[in-house]
Design a protein around this motif. Sequence first.
Motif, PDB file in Angstrom:
ATOM      1  N   LEU A 227       0.866  -1.183   0.000  1.00  0.00           N
ATOM      2  CA  LEU A 227       0.000   0.000   0.000  1.00  0.00           C
ATOM      3  C   LEU A 227       0.903   1.234   0.000  1.00  0.00           C
ATOM      4  O   LEU A 227       0.970   2.003   0.961  1.00  0.00           O
ATOM      5  CB  LEU A 227      -0.913   0.009   1.226  1.00  0.00           C
ATOM      6  CG  LEU A 227      -1.946  -1.111   1.334  1.00  0.00           C
ATOM      7  CD1 LEU A 227      -2.791  -0.928   2.588  1.00  0.00           C
ATOM      8  CD2 LEU A 227      -2.851  -1.145   0.099  1.00  0.00           C
ATOM      9  N   ALA A 228       1.587   1.415  -1.109  1.00  0.00           N
ATOM     10  CA  ALA A 228       2.628   2.442  -1.181  1.00  0.00           C
ATOM     11  C   ALA A 228       2.071   3.848  -0.989  1.00  0.00           C
ATOM     12  O   ALA A 228       2.786   4.751  -0.534  1.00  0.00           O
ATOM     13  CB  ALA A 228       3.348   2.351  -2.528  1.00  0.00           C
ATOM     14  N   ASP A 229       0.801   4.054  -1.349  1.00  0.00           N
ATOM     15  CA  ASP A 229       0.223   5.390  -1.239  1.00  0.00           C
ATOM     16  C   ASP A 229      -0.026   5.808   0.206  1.00  0.00           C
ATOM     17  O   ASP A 229      -0.153   6.994   0.504  1.00  0.00           O
ATOM     18  CB  ASP A 229      -1.108   5.452  -1.998  1.00  0.00           C
ATOM     19  CG  ASP A 229      -0.926   5.330  -3.496  1.00  0.00           C
ATOM     20  OD1 ASP A 229       0.202   5.562  -3.966  1.00  0.00           O
ATOM     21  OD2 ASP A 229      -1.891   5.017  -4.191  1.00  0.00           O
ATOM     22  N   VAL A 230      -0.106   4.852   1.116  1.00  0.00           N
ATOM     23  CA  VAL A 230      -0.455   5.146   2.497  1.00  0.00           C
ATOM     24  C   VAL A 230       0.733   5.797   3.205  1.00  0.00           C
ATOM     25  O   VAL A 230       1.844   5.254   3.222  1.00  0.00           O
ATOM     26  CB  VAL A 230      -0.879   3.866   3.227  1.00  0.00           C
ATOM     27  CG1 VAL A 230      -0.997   4.107   4.726  1.00  0.00           C
ATOM     28  CG2 VAL A 230      -2.198   3.354   2.668  1.00  0.00           C
ATOM     29  N   GLN A 231       0.487   6.948   3.792  1.00  0.00           N
ATOM     30  CA  GLN A 231       1.536   7.675   4.493  1.00  0.00           C
ATOM     31  C   GLN A 231       0.977   8.272   5.775  1.00  0.00           C
ATOM     32  O   GLN A 231      -0.228   8.362   5.967  1.00  0.00           O
ATOM     33  CB  GLN A 231       2.088   8.804   3.613  1.00  0.00           C
ATOM     34  CG  GLN A 231       2.645   8.350   2.278  1.00  0.00           C
ATOM     35  CD  GLN A 231       3.041   9.525   1.409  1.00  0.00           C
ATOM     36  OE1 GLN A 231       3.890  10.329   1.798  1.00  0.00           O
ATOM     37  NE2 GLN A 231       2.430   9.644   0.249  1.00  0.00           N
ATOM     38  N   GLY A 232       1.882   8.699   6.648  1.00  0.00           N
ATOM     39  CA  GLY A 232       1.502   9.427   7.842  1.00  0.00           C
ATOM     40  C   GLY A 232       2.217  10.761   7.873  1.00  0.00           C
ATOM     41  O   GLY A 232       3.417  10.835   7.587  1.00  0.00           O
ATOM     42  N   PHE A 233       1.503  11.822   8.192  1.00  0.00           N
ATOM     43  CA  PHE A 233       2.066  13.159   8.188  1.00  0.00           C
ATOM     44  C   PHE A 233       1.848  13.805   9.559  1.00  0.00           C
ATOM     45  O   PHE A 233       0.719  13.834  10.065  1.00  0.00           O
ATOM     46  CB  PHE A 233       1.398  14.025   7.115  1.00  0.00           C
ATOM     47  CG  PHE A 233       1.608  13.542   5.714  1.00  0.00           C
ATOM     48  CD1 PHE A 233       2.637  14.035   4.941  1.00  0.00           C
ATOM     49  CD2 PHE A 233       0.777  12.575   5.171  1.00  0.00           C
ATOM     50  CE1 PHE A 233       2.834  13.583   3.650  1.00  0.00           C
ATOM     51  CE2 PHE A 233       0.963  12.115   3.878  1.00  0.00           C
ATOM     52  CZ  PHE A 233       2.002  12.627   3.108  1.00  0.00           C
ATOM     53  N   PRO A 234       2.901  14.356  10.186  1.00  0.00           N
ATOM     54  CA  PRO A 234       2.724  15.027  11.476  1.00  0.00           C
ATOM     55  C   PRO A 234       2.168  16.442  11.280  1.00  0.00           C
ATOM     56  O   PRO A 234       2.768  17.260  10.568  1.00  0.00           O
ATOM     57  CB  PRO A 234       4.139  15.062  12.054  1.00  0.00           C
ATOM     58  CG  PRO A 234       5.038  15.074  10.855  1.00  0.00           C
ATOM     59  CD  PRO A 234       4.319  14.308   9.776  1.00  0.00           C
ATOM     60  N   ILE A 235       1.019  16.717  11.862  1.00  0.00           N
ATOM     61  CA  ILE A 235       0.438  18.056  11.802  1.00  0.00           C
ATOM     62  C   ILE A 235      -0.005  18.465  13.206  1.00  0.00           C
ATOM     63  O   ILE A 235      -0.010  17.648  14.125  1.00  0.00           O
ATOM     64  CB  ILE A 235      -0.742  18.151  10.820  1.00  0.00           C
ATOM     65  CG1 ILE A 235      -1.902  17.275  11.276  1.00  0.00           C
ATOM     66  CG2 ILE A 235      -0.308  17.776   9.403  1.00  0.00           C
ATOM     67  CD1 ILE A 235      -3.164  17.481  10.455  1.00  0.00           C
ATOM     68  N   GLN A 236      -0.386  19.730  13.352  1.00  0.00           N
ATOM     69  CA  GLN A 236      -0.692  20.219  14.690  1.00  0.00           C
ATOM     70  C   GLN A 236      -1.944  21.091  14.705  1.00  0.00           C
ATOM     71  O   GLN A 236      -2.359  21.634  13.676  1.00  0.00           O
ATOM     72  CB  GLN A 236       0.496  20.987  15.259  1.00  0.00           C
ATOM     73  CG  GLN A 236       0.904  22.213  14.458  1.00  0.00           C
ATOM     74  CD  GLN A 236       2.250  22.752  14.924  1.00  0.00           C
ATOM     75  OE1 GLN A 236       3.246  22.019  15.001  1.00  0.00           O
ATOM     76  NE2 GLN A 236       2.286  24.038  15.262  1.00  0.00           N
ATOM     77  N   VAL A 237      -2.542  21.196  15.898  1.00  0.00           N
ATOM     78  CA  VAL A 237      -3.755  21.965  16.137  1.00  0.00           C
ATOM     79  C   VAL A 237      -3.576  22.713  17.446  1.00  0.00           C
ATOM     80  O   VAL A 237      -2.878  22.233  18.349  1.00  0.00           O
ATOM     81  CB  VAL A 237      -4.994  21.037  16.226  1.00  0.00           C
ATOM     82  CG1 VAL A 237      -6.266  21.839  16.518  1.00  0.00           C
ATOM     83  CG2 VAL A 237      -5.166  20.240  14.950  1.00  0.00           C
ATOM     84  N   SER A 238      -4.210  23.878  17.557  1.00  0.00           N
ATOM     85  CA  SER A 238      -4.145  24.661  18.792  1.00  0.00           C
ATOM     86  C   SER A 238      -5.546  24.932  19.316  1.00  0.00           C
ATOM     87  O   SER A 238      -6.509  25.008  18.542  1.00  0.00           O
ATOM     88  CB  SER A 238      -3.432  25.997  18.550  1.00  0.00           C
ATOM     89  OG  SER A 238      -2.099  25.788  18.122  1.00  0.00           O
ATOM     90  N   ALA A 239      -5.639  25.097  20.637  1.00  0.00           N
ATOM     91  CA  ALA A 239      -6.907  25.417  21.289  1.00  0.00           C
ATOM     92  C   ALA A 239      -6.728  26.651  22.155  1.00  0.00           C
ATOM     93  O   ALA A 239      -5.699  26.818  22.827  1.00  0.00           O
ATOM     94  CB  ALA A 239      -7.397  24.247  22.132  1.00  0.00           C
ATOM     95  N   THR A 240      -7.737  27.524  22.162  1.00  0.00           N
ATOM     96  CA  THR A 240      -7.688  28.750  22.942  1.00  0.00           C
ATOM     97  C   THR A 240      -8.437  28.590  24.255  1.00  0.00           C
ATOM     98  O   THR A 240      -9.078  27.570  24.521  1.00  0.00           O
ATOM     99  CB  THR A 240      -8.316  29.920  22.171  1.00  0.00           C
ATOM    100  OG1 THR A 240      -9.754  29.751  22.161  1.00  0.00           O
ATOM    101  CG2 THR A 240      -7.804  30.004  20.753  1.00  0.00           C
ATOM    102  N   GLU A 241      -8.361  29.608  25.050  1.00  0.00           N
ATOM    103  CA  GLU A 241      -9.206  29.698  26.229  1.00  0.00           C
ATOM    104  C   GLU A 241     -10.675  29.736  25.809  1.00  0.00           C
ATOM    105  O   GLU A 241     -11.000  29.992  24.644  1.00  0.00           O
ATOM    106  CB  GLU A 241      -8.866  30.961  27.007  1.00  0.00           C
ATOM    107  CG  GLU A 241      -9.110  32.253  26.212  1.00  0.00           C
ATOM    108  CD  GLU A 241      -8.680  33.489  26.959  1.00  0.00           C
ATOM    109  OE1 GLU A 241      -8.781  33.505  28.200  1.00  0.00           O
ATOM    110  OE2 GLU A 241      -8.242  34.466  26.300  1.00  0.00           O
ATOM    111  N   LYS A 242     -11.570  29.505  26.748  1.00  0.00           N
ATOM    112  CA  LYS A 242     -12.998  29.562  26.468  1.00  0.00           C
ATOM    113  C   LYS A 242     -13.435  31.017  26.333  1.00  0.00           C
ATOM    114  O   LYS A 242     -13.055  31.876  27.133  1.00  0.00           O
ATOM    115  CB  LYS A 242     -13.781  28.895  27.591  1.00  0.00           C
ATOM    116  CG  LYS A 242     -13.449  27.429  27.794  1.00  0.00           C
ATOM    117  CD  LYS A 242     -14.177  26.870  29.012  1.00  0.00           C
ATOM    118  CE  LYS A 242     -13.754  25.441  29.294  1.00  0.00           C
ATOM    119  NZ  LYS A 242     -14.420  24.888  30.501  1.00  0.00           N
ATOM    120  N   VAL A 243     -14.219  31.283  25.296  1.00  0.00           N
ATOM    121  CA  VAL A 243     -14.747  32.628  25.065  1.00  0.00           C
ATOM    122  C   VAL A 243     -16.227  32.520  24.729  1.00  0.00           C
ATOM    123  O   VAL A 243     -16.753  31.434  24.479  1.00  0.00           O
ATOM    124  CB  VAL A 243     -13.988  33.353  23.928  1.00  0.00           C
ATOM    125  CG1 VAL A 243     -12.524  33.537  24.306  1.00  0.00           C
ATOM    126  CG2 VAL A 243     -14.104  32.585  22.613  1.00  0.00           C
TER     127      VAL A 243
END
Length: 379
Positions: A227-243
């Motif tokens: 399954l050569a097309d299958v890859q994993g990529f490291p990405i990131q997300v951020s969360a803020t305080e509650k508003v």
Amino acid sequence: MTADVIVIGGGLAGCATAYYLAADGVDVTLLERFDLNTLASGSNAGSLHAQIPHDPFVRLGETWAASYASTVGLLAKSIEIWRGLGDELGADLEVKLRGGLLVARTPYDMRAIERKARYEREQGLEIQLFDRADIAREAPYVSEEMIGGAFCPDEGKANPFAAAPAFARVARQRGVRIERQTAVLGIERTNQGYDVATSKGKFSARRVVNAAGSDAGRIAEMLGIDLADVQGFPIQVSATEKVGPLIPHLLYCASDKLTLKQNQVGSLLIGGGWEANIGPHGTPVANPESLSKNMGVALSVVPALRDIKVLRTWAAIVNGTEDWKPILGEIRKSPGFFVNFFPWMGFTAGPIAARIVANLVQGKPAPFDIDLTPFLPKT
């Protein structure tokens, strides 16, 4: 231990597949090497996407868009499942479909959005093109620099911490055996089906579903499947305080990488596929440069963010392929071995991909009269 079907992977894809199989009376064992929902399924921002992603549309062109367009139909059908999924599973999945808004900063962006909308509408997706006045009326929180955009009323968000565990809970009630902390070490084809060697001993089944996310390629290699097309990529997300209430939509920007939405407790989730780093122990960690750029883009689109604090940023490995298209179905050279792999949009597509694969495992046609030809494994 013997079952009719072994499902490998305890994320959303695996838990949902096990649930649908068990609902149809199939005897299922699920194997997860860590714990349920601990990788991409529980680390994403919970977006429910239907539109063709803008960045690859611009990078890869309209030939790619024409090839990818059928995937839009799968995403739309999955979102329809999401609408009633909480009631079906008896859980609050925090599904909110207030619409997705892709904003344009320049006339070039707007022309690309208009071209992309043609492919989306051909797949039955409702897309409304907005001018500056529409943006001001429908999304007053958006910067006046944004000249227009596209609005898809069927997009939104759900809670990624709740979805896979809800599927797993009901699957277990229906008889699924869930083996956590059970690493798959090898798979062997037998006259009766497959033997799966694990860190907790051998499991056997007539059929196997590979729902291992970014690890799906490694699992497939155990049977000599590429399954050569299958890859994993490291990405990131951020969360803020509650508003207080600020952003009701799933917000994107055509000229920069951005997804932005507000969850049920009031935190803003800011992402868009920004690259994370791989730390010294081989796990993904936040990239400060990506964080700075991501926050800059978000602030330029929503000026009110200037007074809101970011509390945390986290990184995860997301499943991906170069063509962005899913791999769903049986491996021809290994009858009884199925793949459930949906790149990039795996959270959105989790329910429909699982329902499709559960049908195929049982020899049933795909649900909703879906043409699976573009998504079948090539091996």
